[in-house]
Design a protein around this motif. Structure first.
Motif, PDB file in Angstrom:
ATOM      1  N   GLY A  31     -37.199 -32.856  15.545  1.00 25.23           N
ATOM      2  CA  GLY A  31     -38.708 -33.134  15.662  1.00 25.23           C
ATOM      3  C   GLY A  31     -39.407 -32.595  17.035  1.00 25.23           C
ATOM      4  N   ASN A  32     -39.641 -33.346  17.740  1.00 26.33           N
ATOM      5  CA  ASN A  32     -40.397 -32.720  19.124  1.00 26.33           C
ATOM      6  C   ASN A  32     -39.888 -33.010  20.065  1.00 26.33           C
ATOM      7  OD1 ASN A  32     -42.725 -31.879  17.446  1.00 26.33           O
ATOM      8  ND2 ASN A  32     -43.741 -33.899  17.605  1.00 26.33           N
ATOM      9  N   VAL A  33     -38.462 -33.753  19.931  1.00 21.53           N
ATOM     10  CA  VAL A  33     -37.711 -34.038  21.037  1.00 21.53           C
ATOM     11  C   VAL A  33     -36.520 -32.890  21.386  1.00 21.53           C
ATOM     12  CG1 VAL A  33     -36.269 -35.804  22.079  1.00 21.53           C
ATOM     13  CG2 VAL A  33     -38.037 -36.364  20.537  1.00 21.53           C
ATOM     14  N   GLU A  34     -36.587 -32.460  22.687  1.00 20.40           N
ATOM     15  CA  GLU A  34     -35.554 -31.505  22.983  1.00 20.40           C
ATOM     16  C   GLU A  34     -34.435 -32.167  23.625  1.00 20.40           C
ATOM     17  OE1 GLU A  34     -37.469 -28.351  24.967  1.00 20.40           O
ATOM     18  OE2 GLU A  34     -38.865 -27.938  23.219  1.00 20.40           O
ATOM     19  N   TYR A  35     -33.234 -31.788  23.439  1.00 20.68           N
ATOM     20  CA  TYR A  35     -32.173 -32.309  24.034  1.00 20.68           C
ATOM     21  C   TYR A  35     -31.286 -31.148  24.692  1.00 20.68           C
ATOM     22  CZ  TYR A  35     -32.878 -36.465  21.236  1.00 20.68           C
ATOM     23  OH  TYR A  35     -33.473 -37.537  20.641  1.00 20.68           O
ATOM     24  N   HIS A  36     -30.964 -31.165  26.063  1.00 25.19           N
ATOM     25  CA  HIS A  36     -30.321 -30.049  26.548  1.00 25.19           C
ATOM     26  C   HIS A  36     -28.912 -30.979  27.200  1.00 25.19           C
ATOM     27  CE1 HIS A  36     -33.860 -27.350  26.887  1.00 25.19           C
ATOM     28  NE2 HIS A  36     -34.292 -28.369  26.922  1.00 25.19           N
ATOM     29  N   PHE A  37     -27.870 -30.026  26.931  1.00 26.38           N
ATOM     30  CA  PHE A  37     -26.588 -30.679  27.196  1.00 26.38           C
ATOM     31  C   PHE A  37     -26.190 -29.855  28.469  1.00 26.38           C
ATOM     32  CE2 PHE A  37     -27.118 -31.002  22.630  1.00 26.38           C
ATOM     33  CZ  PHE A  37     -26.985 -32.486  22.563  1.00 26.38           C
ATOM     34  N   TYR A  38     -25.424 -30.641  29.460  1.00 26.73           N
ATOM     35  CA  TYR A  38     -24.817 -29.885  30.618  1.00 26.73           C
ATOM     36  C   TYR A  38     -23.179 -29.630  30.176  1.00 26.73           C
ATOM     37  CZ  TYR A  38     -23.236 -34.595  32.242  1.00 26.73           C
ATOM     38  OH  TYR A  38     -22.473 -35.742  32.318  1.00 26.73           O
ATOM     39  N   LYS A  39     -22.722 -30.233  29.381  1.00 30.74           N
ATOM     40  CA  LYS A  39     -21.432 -30.107  28.760  1.00 30.74           C
ATOM     41  C   LYS A  39     -21.575 -30.418  27.316  1.00 30.74           C
ATOM     42  CE  LYS A  39     -16.888 -32.330  29.417  1.00 30.74           C
ATOM     43  NZ  LYS A  39     -16.174 -33.441  29.852  1.00 30.74           N
ATOM     44  N   VAL A  62     -21.576 -37.624  24.457  1.00 35.62           N
ATOM     45  CA  VAL A  62     -22.906 -36.873  24.888  1.00 35.62           C
ATOM     46  C   VAL A  62     -23.111 -36.641  26.335  1.00 35.62           C
ATOM     47  CG1 VAL A  62     -25.588 -36.234  24.326  1.00 35.62           C
ATOM     48  CG2 VAL A  62     -23.899 -37.510  22.573  1.00 35.62           C
ATOM     49  N   PHE A  63     -23.388 -35.350  26.795  1.00 33.60           N
ATOM     50  CA  PHE A  63     -23.678 -35.149  28.298  1.00 33.60           C
ATOM     51  C   PHE A  63     -25.047 -34.525  28.368  1.00 33.60           C
ATOM     52  CE2 PHE A  63     -19.191 -34.682  26.758  1.00 33.60           C
ATOM     53  CZ  PHE A  63     -18.604 -35.791  27.461  1.00 33.60           C
ATOM     54  N   LEU A  64     -25.988 -35.317  28.528  1.00 33.01           N
ATOM     55  CA  LEU A  64     -27.285 -34.673  28.749  1.00 33.01           C
ATOM     56  C   LEU A  64     -27.939 -34.432  29.803  1.00 33.01           C
ATOM     57  CD1 LEU A  64     -28.972 -37.295  26.033  1.00 33.01           C
ATOM     58  CD2 LEU A  64     -28.502 -34.780  25.535  1.00 33.01           C
ATOM     59  N   GLU A  65     -28.821 -33.297  30.080  1.00 29.90           N
ATOM     60  CA  GLU A  65     -29.552 -33.050  31.355  1.00 29.90           C
ATOM     61  C   GLU A  65     -30.935 -33.987  30.966  1.00 29.90           C
ATOM     62  OE1 GLU A  65     -29.790 -28.809  31.496  1.00 29.90           O
ATOM     63  OE2 GLU A  65     -27.979 -28.728  32.621  1.00 29.90           O
ATOM     64  N   GLU A  66     -31.504 -34.469  31.544  1.00 31.16           N
ATOM     65  CA  GLU A  66     -32.694 -35.082  31.440  1.00 31.16           C
ATOM     66  C   GLU A  66     -33.589 -35.460  32.660  1.00 31.16           C
ATOM     67  OE1 GLU A  66     -31.787 -38.836  28.673  1.00 31.16           O
ATOM     68  OE2 GLU A  66     -30.478 -38.955  30.239  1.00 31.16           O
ATOM     69  N   ASN A  77     -26.939 -37.317  32.589  1.00 29.99           N
ATOM     70  CA  ASN A  77     -26.228 -38.694  32.122  1.00 29.99           C
ATOM     71  C   ASN A  77     -25.250 -38.367  30.992  1.00 29.99           C
ATOM     72  OD1 ASN A  77     -27.890 -40.172  33.829  1.00 29.99           O
ATOM     73  ND2 ASN A  77     -29.589 -39.828  32.462  1.00 29.99           N
ATOM     74  N   SER A  78     -24.227 -39.210  31.010  1.00 39.17           N
ATOM     75  CA  SER A  78     -23.279 -39.177  29.768  1.00 39.17           C
ATOM     76  C   SER A  78     -23.412 -40.606  28.795  1.00 39.17           C
ATOM     77  CB  SER A  78     -22.025 -38.840  30.318  1.00 39.17           C
ATOM     78  OG  SER A  78     -21.540 -40.007  31.256  1.00 39.17           O
TER      79      SER A  78
END
Length: 171
Positions: A31-39, A62-66, A77-78
């Motif tokens: 949708g309009n939400v972007e998820y970026h993963f550091y791993k 899940v390993f997110l850059e937030e 955050n994981s």
């Protein structure tokens, strides 16, 4: 990435393990939400036969850059999410389980990741429950220092003077 269940359906055994699968994804937009993963995200789980249906139980790491919603601090955050559901070719409803739609007798692990992200992540992420955020006048991080600007005497572009009046009313 997909896992075929065609062979599992014909076997006599009632469970099939899904070993740790690393999804080759660095970024996902839903949708309009972007998820970026550091791993890269990881999924493991099992499939179980129950009478005439197959139940999937998936554990997703899940390993997110937030960013903190208040002070904009970069965070890593994981999370560990659980997604369980009955595998169906159509969107059928079951009282005891969610439905996970499959196509061509294949489980789409990226779809499982999307379900986990939609159901479990928050739009508002905080670096700390006590985060003070940014100064509404100068934009300084109030977690690092007390703001020394005087909001009454802070110079405002004359073209934006009306916005200053609105901000006084809001805060």
């Amino acid at each position: 990435m997909e896992i075929s269940i065609k062979e599992f359906k014909g076997l006599s055994k009632t469970t099939m393990a899904i070993e740790n699968v690393v999804l080759p994804i660095d970024y996902k937009k839903i949708g309009n939400v972007e998820y970026h993963f550091y791993k890269k995200p990881e999924i493991k789980g099992k499939l179980s036969k129950d009478k005439s249906r197959i139940i999937g139980e998936f554990e997703i790491n899940v390993f997110l850059e937030e960013q903190c919603s208040r002070c904009l601090k970069e965070l890593q955050n994981s999370y560990e999410f659980q997604v369980d559901g009955v595998l169906v070719d159509e969107n059928l409803e079951y009282d005891d389980f969610e439905s996970i739609i499959i196509e061509d007798e294949k489980v789409n692990l990226t779809q499982i990741l999307e379900i986990a992200l939609i159901e479990n992540t928050s739009i508002k992420t905080l670096c700390d429950e006590g985060c003070k955020g940014l100064c509404k006048t100068c934009g300084g991080n109030l977690n690092l220092d007390e703001c020394i600007c005087d909001s009454e005497e802070y110079d405002v572009d004359p073209r934006l003077e009306k916005l200053k009046d609105i901000l006084k009313w809001l805060f």
